[in-house]
Enzyme design. Structure first.
Site, PDB file in Angstrom:
ATOM      1  N   HIS A  78       0.844  -1.206   0.000  1.00 57.87           N
ATOM      2  CA  HIS A  78       0.000   0.000   0.000  1.00 57.87           C
ATOM      3  C   HIS A  78       0.872   1.246   0.000  1.00 57.87           C
ATOM      4  O   HIS A  78       1.981   1.260   0.555  1.00 57.87           O
ATOM      5  CB  HIS A  78      -1.003   0.007   1.161  1.00 57.87           C
ATOM      6  CG  HIS A  78      -0.427   0.036   2.534  1.00 57.87           C
ATOM      7  ND1 HIS A  78      -0.042   1.206   3.163  1.00 57.87           N
ATOM      8  CD2 HIS A  78      -0.187  -0.956   3.435  1.00 57.87           C
ATOM      9  CE1 HIS A  78       0.400   0.934   4.382  1.00 57.87           C
ATOM     10  NE2 HIS A  78       0.334  -0.375   4.571  1.00 57.87           N
ATOM     11  N   ASP A  80      -0.037   4.499   1.106  1.00 57.83           N
ATOM     12  CA  ASP A  80      -0.209   5.495   2.163  1.00 57.83           C
ATOM     13  C   ASP A  80       0.569   5.104   3.409  1.00 57.83           C
ATOM     14  O   ASP A  80       0.991   3.961   3.568  1.00 57.83           O
ATOM     15  CB  ASP A  80      -1.693   5.679   2.499  1.00 57.83           C
ATOM     16  CG  ASP A  80      -2.347   4.392   2.998  1.00 57.83           C
ATOM     17  OD1 ASP A  80      -2.081   3.323   2.419  1.00 57.83           O
ATOM     18  OD2 ASP A  80      -3.109   4.449   3.972  1.00 57.83           O
ATOM     19  N   ASP A 117       6.427   1.253   7.018  1.00 55.98           N
ATOM     20  CA  ASP A 117       5.119   0.613   6.883  1.00 55.98           C
ATOM     21  C   ASP A 117       4.277   1.496   5.963  1.00 55.98           C
ATOM     22  O   ASP A 117       3.800   2.545   6.374  1.00 55.98           O
ATOM     23  CB  ASP A 117       4.458   0.480   8.259  1.00 55.98           C
ATOM     24  CG  ASP A 117       3.035  -0.032   8.194  1.00 55.98           C
ATOM     25  OD1 ASP A 117       2.618  -0.565   7.142  1.00 55.98           O
ATOM     26  OD2 ASP A 117       2.318   0.127   9.199  1.00 55.98           O
ATOM     27  N   GLU A 147      -4.898   2.226   2.972  1.00 52.95           N
ATOM     28  CA  GLU A 147      -4.879   1.053   3.839  1.00 52.95           C
ATOM     29  C   GLU A 147      -4.983   1.447   5.305  1.00 52.95           C
ATOM     30  O   GLU A 147      -5.684   0.804   6.088  1.00 52.95           O
ATOM     31  CB  GLU A 147      -3.589   0.250   3.597  1.00 52.95           C
ATOM     32  CG  GLU A 147      -3.559  -1.126   4.247  1.00 52.95           C
ATOM     33  CD  GLU A 147      -2.945  -1.138   5.642  1.00 52.95           C
ATOM     34  OE1 GLU A 147      -2.972  -2.196   6.296  1.00 52.95           O
ATOM     35  OE2 GLU A 147      -2.461  -0.079   6.087  1.00 52.95           O
ATOM     36  N   GLU A 148      -4.285   2.500   5.682  1.00 54.76           N
ATOM     37  CA  GLU A 148      -4.173   2.861   7.092  1.00 54.76           C
ATOM     38  C   GLU A 148      -5.456   3.467   7.668  1.00 54.76           C
ATOM     39  O   GLU A 148      -5.633   3.497   8.883  1.00 54.76           O
ATOM     40  CB  GLU A 148      -3.011   3.840   7.296  1.00 54.76           C
ATOM     41  CG  GLU A 148      -1.645   3.315   6.863  1.00 54.76           C
ATOM     42  CD  GLU A 148      -1.107   2.224   7.760  1.00 54.76           C
ATOM     43  OE1 GLU A 148      -1.839   1.757   8.649  1.00 54.76           O
ATOM     44  OE2 GLU A 148       0.060   1.833   7.578  1.00 54.76           O
ATOM     45  N   ASP A 171       3.905  -6.544   3.387  1.00 60.39           N
ATOM     46  CA  ASP A 171       3.498  -5.629   4.457  1.00 60.39           C
ATOM     47  C   ASP A 171       3.641  -6.252   5.844  1.00 60.39           C
ATOM     48  O   ASP A 171       2.933  -5.873   6.766  1.00 60.39           O
ATOM     49  CB  ASP A 171       2.045  -5.182   4.223  1.00 60.39           C
ATOM     50  CG  ASP A 171       1.648  -3.997   5.098  1.00 60.39           C
ATOM     51  OD1 ASP A 171       2.548  -3.313   5.623  1.00 60.39           O
ATOM     52  OD2 ASP A 171       0.437  -3.754   5.259  1.00 60.39           O
ATOM     53  N   HIS A 459       3.625   3.131  13.261  1.00 64.91           N
ATOM     54  CA  HIS A 459       2.530   4.035  13.645  1.00 64.91           C
ATOM     55  C   HIS A 459       2.928   4.972  14.785  1.00 64.91           C
ATOM     56  O   HIS A 459       2.061   5.586  15.390  1.00 64.91           O
ATOM     57  CB  HIS A 459       1.246   3.277  14.017  1.00 64.91           C
ATOM     58  CG  HIS A 459       0.677   2.472  12.897  1.00 64.91           C
ATOM     59  ND1 HIS A 459      -0.505   1.775  13.004  1.00 64.91           N
ATOM     60  CD2 HIS A 459       1.128   2.239  11.645  1.00 64.91           C
ATOM     61  CE1 HIS A 459      -0.762   1.145  11.872  1.00 64.91           C
ATOM     62  NE2 HIS A 459       0.223   1.416  11.028  1.00 64.91           N
TER      63      HIS A 459
END
Length: 486
Positions: A78, A80, A117, A147-148, A171, A459
């Site tokens: 992904h 984003d 990530d 995705e996030e 991922d 994150h």
């Protein structure tokens, strides 16, 4: 070592693609610039590209000369990333590229999330697409969006554009583990409108700040017992009581899938002596409880000033009801898996809150590898808020990915891993959300596996990626493509 020197790391092809990618702002739901970058990349390398109906990017590369006639493989990541800055860090994610540096074996960002990530996975695919010296079957590269923030790209993936029957999802975040299953998720949001009380502009106002928490990925780290700043704030304010403090504003959390690392509230102090006593007593207990797992925890209160002729706070009744609901709401591990030892089955994360001006709005994410318990934990999160009359809704669900014991790509990669590295790879499921289960709705029957390099503290502003592990990941990826004859 500044961002420019990241390009000297091995494998250069991958790290250069990662540096290029990290120069482009790519927040969830605002991926126009990174989509343009990837389409331009395809054009520069003479590759066919297209956007599907959801805006996902598909790039196709013919097989190398020695692999013509073999079936294609899908490579997926992904585009984003989670945008989060540390306490006191001013960073414009819409304008600035990520500033990276090398710390021994780790690549880190200066005060923000790194974007490994899933930037390293996306960069690996770009490096494969650009390479002229790799042996590989036809490549169908799938770059998904959003995705996030809810897997919007995967949920909207257009059927009929991909022909491969095997998919490599890049991922994962542990280089000694192949992931063959993951949790699904559902977002639960709430809104509560409340009556306000006006106070004289001379009323004593205090700012309560909870900072320095570790935060982290609400799937991968939820079992570690890390403190949730929003829950800590509710606990502190409840300990003081609505007859001691009147709540004016509150803001906490930064992303739906990140454990909130900070929360700030402004209160009018109605009884200064009792406030000082009850606040410090509760804060001391919290510090002691979390001293081992949250060594950076800071709980402070300082005098503040709210601009205007008077100060507005929640009325005492609504404050009591909302704060009790916030303290009671389920957060953290909800149920451990009875099937996979040590795996979280279901969890909940109270992720964001914004309160002031007569309304409070909040967000959360519930995860589970079992559909029925996913719905159960979402109902459990809604229940305390529904009891006080808040408008609470669950939506944007995405399915989990059920492990399959019969997988040709898993068998092949297990054997290859053993030959390359001299030991067995671990195989399991994770509590984080991967797009594999969602993608299989548009392309049923895919044989899928997820793997990647070591990435820690995703994150959060502490996110970092291992250089040596990225080299190991690249070696495994290129060897897999060279060996793939399914």
């Amino acid at each position: 070592m500044p961002s420019s020197d990241i390009r000297t790391l091995e494998p250069k092809a991958l790290w250069n693609c990662f540096a290029d990618l990290n120069a482009v702002p790519r927040p969830s739901k605002r991926e126009e610039r990174v989509v343009g970058f990837v389409l331009g990349f395809a054009a520069r390398h003479g590759l066919t590209s297209q956007l599907d109906s959801a805006g996902n990017v598909i790039i196709k590369k013919p097989a190398s000369a020695d692999r013509i006639g073999q079936p294609p493989v899908i490579m997926q990541a992904h585009l984003d990333m989670v945008h989060k800055a540390g306490d006191g860090v001013k960073f414009d994610f819409d304008r600035q590229g990520i500033e990276m540096w090398v710390d021994g074996d780790w690549v880190r960002a200066r005060g923000t999330t790194l974007g490994a990530d899933n930037g390293l996975g996306a960069a690996a695919i770009l490096a494969v697409l650009a390479a002229h010296d790799l042996s590989h079957p036809p490549i169908e590269a799938l770059f998904t969006l959003d995705e996030e923030q809810g897997m919007g790209g995967a949920l909207g993936l257009q059927p009929g554009l991909l022909t491969g029957k095997t998919m490599l999802n890049l991922d994962s975040e542990e280089d000694d583990t192949f992931t063959i299953g993951c949790a699904g998720g559902i977002d639960t949001t709430g809104r509560f409108e409340y009556n306000e009380t006006a106070h004289d502009s001379t009323a004593p106002v205090s700012a309560i700040q909870i900072t320095g928490l570790r935060g982290g990925h609400s799937g991968l780290q939820i079992h570690e017992g890390r403190a949730n700043a929003i829950k800590v704030m509710a606990r502190l304010l409840n300990a003081c009581g609505e007859d001691v403090v009147a709540l004016s504003t509150m803001r906490g959390g930064s992303a739906r899938n990140a454990i909130p690392a900070q929360c700030v509230a402004q209160v009018v102090v109605l009884d200064e002596a009792r406030f000082a006593e009850s606040f410090e007593r509760e804060a001391a207990g919290i510090r002691e409880e979390f001293r081992l797992i949250e060594p950076g925890l800071s709980i402070t209160t300082t005098p503040a000033k709210i601009e205007g002729s008077d100060v507005h706070t929640m009325c005492a009744e609504h404050q009591k009801h909302l704060l009790l609901a916030m303290q009671a709401v389920v957060n953290g591990v909800y149920r451990m898996s009875p099937v996979v030892p040590g795996l979280v089955e279901a969890s909940s994360n109270f992720s964001t809150i914004e309160l002031g001006g007569g309304k409070a709005e909040w967000g959360s994410l519930q995860r589970s590898s079992v559909e029925s318990s996913k719905l159960d934990v979402a109902r459990a999160f809604r229940a305390p808020f529904e009891l006080i009359g808040a408008d609470v809704r669950s939506g944007d669900p995405y399915p989990g990915w059920s492990p399959s014991a019969e997988s040709a790509i898993l068998d092949k990669m297990k054997k290859l891993y053993r030959e390359l590295f001299g030991h067995e790879v671990q195989v399991g499921a994770c509590h984080a959300g991967l797009e594999c289960g969602v993608i299989s709705m548009a392309y049923p029957g895919l044989d899928m596996i997820s793997f990647g390099p070591n990435i820690h503290e995703a994150h959060s502003e502490k996110e970092c990626a291992s250089i040596s592990s990225t080299q190991k990941f690249w070696k495994l990826l290129t060897a897999t493509l060279a060996d793939l004859q399914l």
